[in-house]
Structure formats: structure tokens, C-alpha cells
Design a protein around this motif. Structure first.
Motif, short mmCIF file in Angstrom:
data_model
loop_
_atom_site.label_atom_id
_atom_site.label_comp_id
_atom_site.label_asym_id
_atom_site.label_seq_id
_atom_site.Cartn_x
_atom_site.Cartn_y
_atom_site.Cartn_z
N VAL A 120 45.11 29.67 38.26
CA VAL A 120 44.85 31.18 38.53
C VAL A 120 43.15 31.16 38.37
CG1 VAL A 120 44.82 33.38 37.30
CG2 VAL A 120 47.04 31.85 37.71
N LEU A 121 42.73 30.35 37.33
CA LEU A 121 41.38 30.40 37.14
C LEU A 121 40.38 29.79 38.31
CD1 LEU A 121 40.91 29.21 33.35
CD2 LEU A 121 40.80 31.36 34.40
N LEU A 122 41.00 28.71 39.07
CA LEU A 122 40.36 28.35 40.20
C LEU A 122 40.39 29.15 41.18
CD1 LEU A 122 39.51 25.50 40.84
CD2 LEU A 122 41.61 24.83 41.91
N VAL A 123 41.42 29.93 41.31
CA VAL A 123 41.54 30.96 42.67
C VAL A 123 40.56 32.17 42.17
CG1 VAL A 123 42.78 32.57 43.84
CG2 VAL A 123 43.68 30.44 43.22
N LEU A 124 40.65 32.62 40.96
CA LEU A 124 39.50 33.74 40.48
C LEU A 124 38.01 33.18 40.40
CD1 LEU A 124 41.78 35.52 37.91
CD2 LEU A 124 41.42 36.37 40.35
N PHE A 125 37.84 32.19 40.20
CA PHE A 125 36.51 31.61 39.91
C PHE A 125 35.44 32.08 40.92
CE2 PHE A 125 33.16 28.80 40.50
CZ PHE A 125 32.27 28.84 39.29
N PRO A 126 35.66 31.91 42.34
CA PRO A 126 34.63 32.30 43.34
C PRO A 126 34.49 33.76 43.17
CG PRO A 126 36.34 30.77 44.36
CD PRO A 126 37.01 31.25 42.94
#
Length: 257
Positions: A14-20
Motif C-alpha cells: 500500500v505504501l509502495l503504491v501511494l508513495f508516487p
């Protein structure tokens, strides 16, 4: 063991998807961020205030892109729906459906270069009408292909039943066809809207820099190495797709299911 592993992996994804998206928003609020500073010297709404001024014209580009995409999506969806019915009843429907794929054989830039001579002769070069027409030429075939699976013998029998009961053409469309295809019409509208919204190649060639949509602005700021305005324009660029995704998930897919 598996549950413990899953508890760590899912938040990480989830963090990886939201980071950008989070980083783009952070960068759009930043200013004067130079090496070796860990954090920018300025953080606030100064960049966002500029969209209301004439300095960058981002607000105008956003509104122009919205109008262009709405026009392309509405016309492409409706025309694709009606003409796909004609194609379905045509004896050479397979050939006609195959021809709908022709605009996607070439890259958008090459396709626009092939059309540029005709657009120049028709006075559609470098204006909004020309951009809408060019984007329609790639959105309409998509709508035609999209609706080709809707028409079948069951739909034809429904139409015949309405005619047998004394219904006219308007009754067939508003009481049978449109209600049955409501979910598909909405999905096709969203898809063609996004095709127009993110289109760069056709817009850059046919618009010749005069029609500066929000997508053109993003690339312009990136080429100028103006990362803060580029991040701001990217936030505006991804805002409509996020809204459409939310509407799709909450309303459209529930009705289809």
C-alpha cells in the motif's frame, strides 16, 4: 507464519503504491530545494496559488482539458453505441470491426503526422476543434470495438418484442437498449474520457503548441526542469482519473454486479 508475513507485506505494498502520489503532492508544495538540503527551504501553497494567475495558465489548461475530454467522451460513446449496432447487423461486420483497429497500428505521433495535411487544409490545425476531432479519431474506434460485444441475438429479440407490442424507435432505445447498456455506456464514457485526457502525441502535433492541455503542460515543465510546477500539474493530471476510479468502484461496478 503466513499470516504474520502477510501483515507486513500488505502495508508495504500500500505504501509502495501511494508513495508516487504522496511525493508529487509534497513536491508541488515545495520550493527552493537544492543539494545538499535534506528538506526544501519553502513548503506551502505558493505554487498552487499561481494556477489562479496568468503566469502559468495551469487552471486554464485544466479547464480546457476537461472540456475537450468531455466532448470527445460524449460524442465517441454515443456515436460508438449507435454505429456499433449498424456494424453488428451488417453482413461484413467482421471486416468492419477489423478496420476499427487501424488507428492503433501507428503511434499517435505518426498518426497525427499523417493527418496533419488534411487538418491544415480544413483549417483544423492549431485550434481546439482540431484537437477534439483528432482525439475523436482514436476514441471512436475504441468505443466501436467496446460495444461490439453488447449486440447479440438476445438484444435483437428484445427489440423485436418492443416492435411487436407497438413500440417505436424511441421506445426501443429508452426503454430497452439504454437501460440494458447503462453500465457499459458509463464505462465506455470513462475510458474514452481518459484516452482524451492523457493524449499527448495527437494534441502536440495537431495543436502545434497553441492548444496547451494539462498533459502538454506537464511535459513542458519537465523539459524546462521546473519540477515543482511539473509536480503540481501532475497532481491536476491525476485528479480526474482518481475521481472516475472512485465513481466506477462505488456506483458503476455495483450496478453491473
Amino acid at each position: 507464519m503466513y499470516k504474520n508475513w502477510r501483515a507486513y507485506v500488505l502495508p508495504f505494498l500500500v505504501l509502495l503504491v501511494l508513495f508516487p502520489f504522496t511525493y508529487l503532492l509534497f513536491l508541488s508544495l515545495s520550493g527552493a530545494w537544492y543539494y545538499p538540503d535534506v528538506l526544501p527551504k519553502y513548503f506551502g501553497l505558493r505554487n498552487w496559488r499561481t494556477i489562479l494567475s496568468s503566469e502559468t495558465g495551469l487552471l486554464q489548461s485544466f479547464l480546457m482539458s476537461t472540456g475537450i475530454s468531455l466532448a470527445v467522451a460524449i460524442v465517441s460513446t454515443l456515436s460508438g453505441f449507435f454505429i456499433s449496432k449498424t456494424v453488428y447487423y451488417h453482413p461484413h461486420k467482421r471486416i468492419l470491426n477489423l478496420l476499427a483497429y487501424l488507428p492503433y497500428i501507428l503511434a499517435p505521433v505518426v498518426f497525427a503526422a499523417c493527418l496533419s495535411y488534411f487538418f491544415l487544409k480544413l483549417g483544423l490545425f492549431g485550434n481546439v476543434t482540431g484537437v477534439i476531432t483528432a482525439q475523436f479519431l482514436i476514441s471512436f474506434p475504441y468505443a466501436l470495438i467496446f460495444f461490439s460485444s453488447f449486440w447479440n441475438e438476445r438484444i435483437k429479440n428484445y427489440e423485436n418484442l418492443v416492435s411487436t407490442l407497438g413500440g417505436n424507435t424511441l421506445d426501443r432505445y429508452f426503454k430497452v437498449l439504454f437501460p440494458l447498456a447503462k453500465g457499459l455506456l458509463l464505462v465506455c464514457f470513462f475510458q474514452t474520457y481518459l484516452i482524451s485526457w492523457f493524449e499527448y502525441g495527437l494534441t502536440s502535433i495537431i495543436g502545434v503548441g497553441k492548444v496547451q492541455t494539462i498533459t502538454i503542460k506537464v511535459f513542458m515543465f519537465i523539459k524546462e526542469a521546473n519540477y515543482f510546477y511539473g509536480a503540481l500539474s501532475c497532481c491536476l493530471l491525476i485528479f480526474p482519473p482518481v475521481v472516475l476510479l472512485y465513481i466506477n468502484k462505488k456506483y458503476v461496478f455495483k450496478k453491473i454486479a
